[in-house]
Scaffold this active site. Structure first.
Site, PDB file in Angstrom:
ATOM      1  N   ASN A 122     -47.898 -83.500 -16.870  1.00  0.00           N
ATOM      2  CA  ASN A 122     -47.162 -82.310 -16.446  1.00  0.00           C
ATOM      3  C   ASN A 122     -45.674 -82.336 -16.758  1.00  0.00           C
ATOM      4  O   ASN A 122     -45.061 -81.283 -16.917  1.00  0.00           O
ATOM      5  CB  ASN A 122     -47.374 -82.073 -14.948  1.00  0.00           C
ATOM      6  CG  ASN A 122     -48.479 -81.068 -14.683  1.00  0.00           C
ATOM      7  OD1 ASN A 122     -49.063 -80.507 -15.609  1.00  0.00           O
ATOM      8  ND2 ASN A 122     -48.766 -80.826 -13.424  1.00  0.00           N
ATOM      9  N   ASN A 146     -44.986 -77.413 -15.603  1.00  0.00           N
ATOM     10  CA  ASN A 146     -45.400 -78.296 -14.522  1.00  0.00           C
ATOM     11  C   ASN A 146     -46.074 -77.457 -13.439  1.00  0.00           C
ATOM     12  O   ASN A 146     -45.423 -76.923 -12.540  1.00  0.00           O
ATOM     13  CB  ASN A 146     -44.188 -79.042 -13.951  1.00  0.00           C
ATOM     14  CG  ASN A 146     -44.583 -80.030 -12.867  1.00  0.00           C
ATOM     15  OD1 ASN A 146     -45.753 -80.366 -12.707  1.00  0.00           O
ATOM     16  ND2 ASN A 146     -43.597 -80.487 -12.106  1.00  0.00           N
ATOM     17  N   ASN A 149     -51.999 -75.708 -11.408  1.00  0.00           N
ATOM     18  CA  ASN A 149     -53.105 -74.983 -12.023  1.00  0.00           C
ATOM     19  C   ASN A 149     -53.614 -75.667 -13.285  1.00  0.00           C
ATOM     20  O   ASN A 149     -54.754 -75.439 -13.715  1.00  0.00           O
ATOM     21  CB  ASN A 149     -52.690 -73.548 -12.359  1.00  0.00           C
ATOM     22  CG  ASN A 149     -52.521 -72.689 -11.120  1.00  0.00           C
ATOM     23  OD1 ASN A 149     -53.330 -72.730 -10.195  1.00  0.00           O
ATOM     24  ND2 ASN A 149     -51.449 -71.910 -11.084  1.00  0.00           N
ATOM     25  N   ARG A 151     -54.589 -78.517 -13.628  1.00  0.00           N
ATOM     26  CA  ARG A 151     -55.709 -79.400 -13.287  1.00  0.00           C
ATOM     27  C   ARG A 151     -57.039 -78.800 -13.738  1.00  0.00           C
ATOM     28  O   ARG A 151     -57.962 -79.526 -14.139  1.00  0.00           O
ATOM     29  CB  ARG A 151     -55.727 -79.648 -11.777  1.00  0.00           C
ATOM     30  CG  ARG A 151     -56.863 -80.540 -11.311  1.00  0.00           C
ATOM     31  CD  ARG A 151     -56.978 -80.520  -9.792  1.00  0.00           C
ATOM     32  NE  ARG A 151     -55.832 -81.118  -9.142  1.00  0.00           N
ATOM     33  CZ  ARG A 151     -55.718 -82.417  -8.877  1.00  0.00           C
ATOM     34  NH1 ARG A 151     -56.679 -83.244  -9.247  1.00  0.00           N
ATOM     35  NH2 ARG A 151     -54.665 -82.878  -8.259  1.00  0.00           N
ATOM     36  N   ASP A 167     -57.296 -87.711  -8.275  1.00  0.00           N
ATOM     37  CA  ASP A 167     -55.858 -87.959  -8.179  1.00  0.00           C
ATOM     38  C   ASP A 167     -55.559 -89.380  -8.623  1.00  0.00           C
ATOM     39  O   ASP A 167     -56.313 -90.313  -8.320  1.00  0.00           O
ATOM     40  CB  ASP A 167     -55.366 -87.760  -6.747  1.00  0.00           C
ATOM     41  CG  ASP A 167     -55.306 -86.294  -6.348  1.00  0.00           C
ATOM     42  OD1 ASP A 167     -55.474 -85.430  -7.229  1.00  0.00           O
ATOM     43  OD2 ASP A 167     -55.098 -86.022  -5.148  1.00  0.00           O
ATOM     44  N   ASP A 169     -53.581 -91.454  -7.514  1.00  0.00           N
ATOM     45  CA  ASP A 169     -53.250 -92.398  -6.452  1.00  0.00           C
ATOM     46  C   ASP A 169     -54.443 -92.714  -5.547  1.00  0.00           C
ATOM     47  O   ASP A 169     -54.282 -93.330  -4.494  1.00  0.00           O
ATOM     48  CB  ASP A 169     -52.076 -91.883  -5.605  1.00  0.00           C
ATOM     49  CG  ASP A 169     -52.287 -90.461  -5.109  1.00  0.00           C
ATOM     50  OD1 ASP A 169     -53.439 -89.978  -5.128  1.00  0.00           O
ATOM     51  OD2 ASP A 169     -51.297 -89.814  -4.714  1.00  0.00           O
ATOM     52  N   PHE A 253     -46.514 -74.621  -4.983  1.00  0.00           N
ATOM     53  CA  PHE A 253     -46.826 -75.912  -5.597  1.00  0.00           C
ATOM     54  C   PHE A 253     -47.797 -76.682  -4.706  1.00  0.00           C
ATOM     55  O   PHE A 253     -47.578 -77.822  -4.304  1.00  0.00           O
ATOM     56  CB  PHE A 253     -45.559 -76.730  -5.854  1.00  0.00           C
ATOM     57  CG  PHE A 253     -45.734 -77.734  -6.970  1.00  0.00           C
ATOM     58  CD1 PHE A 253     -45.727 -77.319  -8.288  1.00  0.00           C
ATOM     59  CD2 PHE A 253     -45.913 -79.074  -6.705  1.00  0.00           C
ATOM     60  CE1 PHE A 253     -45.910 -78.232  -9.317  1.00  0.00           C
ATOM     61  CE2 PHE A 253     -46.080 -80.001  -7.716  1.00  0.00           C
ATOM     62  CZ  PHE A 253     -46.087 -79.582  -9.043  1.00  0.00           C
ATOM     63  N   CYS A 255     -52.272 -76.214  -3.051  1.00  0.00           N
ATOM     64  CA  CYS A 255     -53.480 -75.418  -2.744  1.00  0.00           C
ATOM     65  C   CYS A 255     -54.398 -75.130  -3.918  1.00  0.00           C
ATOM     66  O   CYS A 255     -55.324 -74.324  -3.786  1.00  0.00           O
ATOM     67  CB  CYS A 255     -53.117 -74.087  -2.094  1.00  0.00           C
ATOM     68  SG  CYS A 255     -52.129 -74.221  -0.600  1.00  0.00           S
ATOM     69  N   ASP A 257     -56.721 -76.962  -5.024  1.00  0.00           N
ATOM     70  CA  ASP A 257     -58.056 -77.392  -4.613  1.00  0.00           C
ATOM     71  C   ASP A 257     -58.667 -76.419  -3.611  1.00  0.00           C
ATOM     72  O   ASP A 257     -59.875 -76.163  -3.627  1.00  0.00           O
ATOM     73  CB  ASP A 257     -58.003 -78.804  -4.042  1.00  0.00           C
ATOM     74  CG  ASP A 257     -56.959 -78.962  -2.938  1.00  0.00           C
ATOM     75  OD1 ASP A 257     -56.096 -78.068  -2.781  1.00  0.00           O
ATOM     76  OD2 ASP A 257     -56.990 -79.984  -2.238  1.00  0.00           O
TER      77      ASP A 257
END
Length: 333
Positions: A122, A146, A149, A151, A167, A169, A253, A255, A257
């Site tokens: 991004n 960046n 969306n 994703r 993710d 992490d 930036f 939500c 998911d």
């Protein structure tokens, strides 16, 4: 669309060991009280005891991380009707998280059913694929904007029907990943993942997993760790009907998911989500300053705002509750 859509260390397995482990942890939680009574921190003996406890804790944590990151990680895949398949692992990140990405790729590339790893980049200096220690091909898809969306952007270079959105992490065992993939192959029309949420109430309020546990059900799966049908999910997410939702995602930036869960629910009259309990899951963002959503209160407030708007646009999820403990294999306890 027609009207109708954070993690801490988890280390329980759905077997008798987990109950014993819970009992052990309950007793362990009482240790600080015991220490305050019997150990005097100002004495040399007290300081020695506390030092030994600290060293033991560090060793225990390191052994857990080694279990996740180390080894070959390539547990056997689970066949469905005697057949095996593969999926694409897709993660989204940026330059400040490169150190984490390298460990992420090293671990997950060794999972048996991973065909390719796609990194949605991004922002920041783009690394070379050769920088990663990977057992499978790594492709870096550089984005101009960046945006979260990105994703779910349609990607014609993805060659598998299944995509694991993960993710960078989140660390879990390859066995958990393989179990999730098997469940998705049983229900490819659903979001199959490891982090359930329950959306209900008036007004709608975003809550953590323990609320879903308390209410004994869920109607949302976070896509920070979830299997999707790439063609269906991405095309629906980028449809004209979902444009207002994507605009809100860019504004807050947050939500993306949540929006995808509404998109799925709006496209099905039956259950659109399926939960699989991970044996281990470590959120490595807790150990760095590069987490996207470190302020939990602000994060939850934004997501509650999204719920209200998405319900207005696409209808409610409240009547689409799925229950835990419905699978015969016990993978959804």
């Amino acid at each position: 669309l027609r009207k109708r859509s954070d993690t801490l260390l988890t280390w329980e397995r759905p077997n008798p060991l987990s109950s014993k482990l819970r009992q052990f942890c309950t007793r362990l939680n009482r240790v600080p009280t015991f220490l305050r009574v019997w150990v005097k921190p100002n004495s040399w003996i007290g300081r020695l005891v506390l030092f030994l406890i600290f060293i033991s804790g560090v060793a225990f944590m390191c052994s857990g991380v080694t279990y996740i990151y180390g080894g070959n990680g390539a547990e056997e895949p689970y066949p469905l009707n005697g057949q095996y398949s593969q999926f694409t692992l897709l993660t989204m990140t940026y330059d400040a998280r490169l150190w984490n990405l390298k460990m992420f790729i090293r671990h997950y590339s060794k999972c048996s059913s991973v065909k390719e790893i796609v990194v949605v980049w991004n922002k920041g200096m783009v690394p070379e694929p050769s920088e990663f220690d990977s057992a499978v091909p790594v492709r870096i898809r550089v984005e101009e904007q960046n945006s979260l969306n990105n994703r779910f952007k349609v990607d014609p270079l993805i060659k598998t029907r299944a995509v694991l959105e993960l993710d960078d992490d989140i660390m879990m065992t390859c066995d958990d990943v393989e179990r999730g993939f098997k469940v998705w192959r049983e229900h490819p029309d659903r979001i199959v993942g490891f982090y359930p949420r329950l959306v209900d109430g008036n007004p709608l309020k975003y809550r953590a997993e323990n609320y879903a546990r308390k209410k004994k059900g869920y109607n949302m799966i976070l896509t920070g760790a979830a299997f999707l049908d790439t063609q269906f999910a991405f095309s629906r997410y980028w449809s004209e009907e979902a444009k207002a939702g994507r605009t809100l995602v860019d504004k807050l930036f947050n939500c993306e998911d949540v929006l995808l869960n509404y998109v799925y629910a709006n496209s099905s009259s039956s259950s659109s989500v399926e939960y699989v309990k991970p044996a281990w899951a470590i959120d490595t963002s807790k150990f760095s300053g590069a987490a996207i959503s470190r302020n939990t209160n602000v994060h939850y407030q934004k997501r509650s705002e999204c719920l209200a708007k998405f319900a207005e646009l696409y209808g409610s999820l409240a009547n689409r509750k799925s229950k835990f403990k419905q699978r015969k294999d016990g993978w959804d306890v």
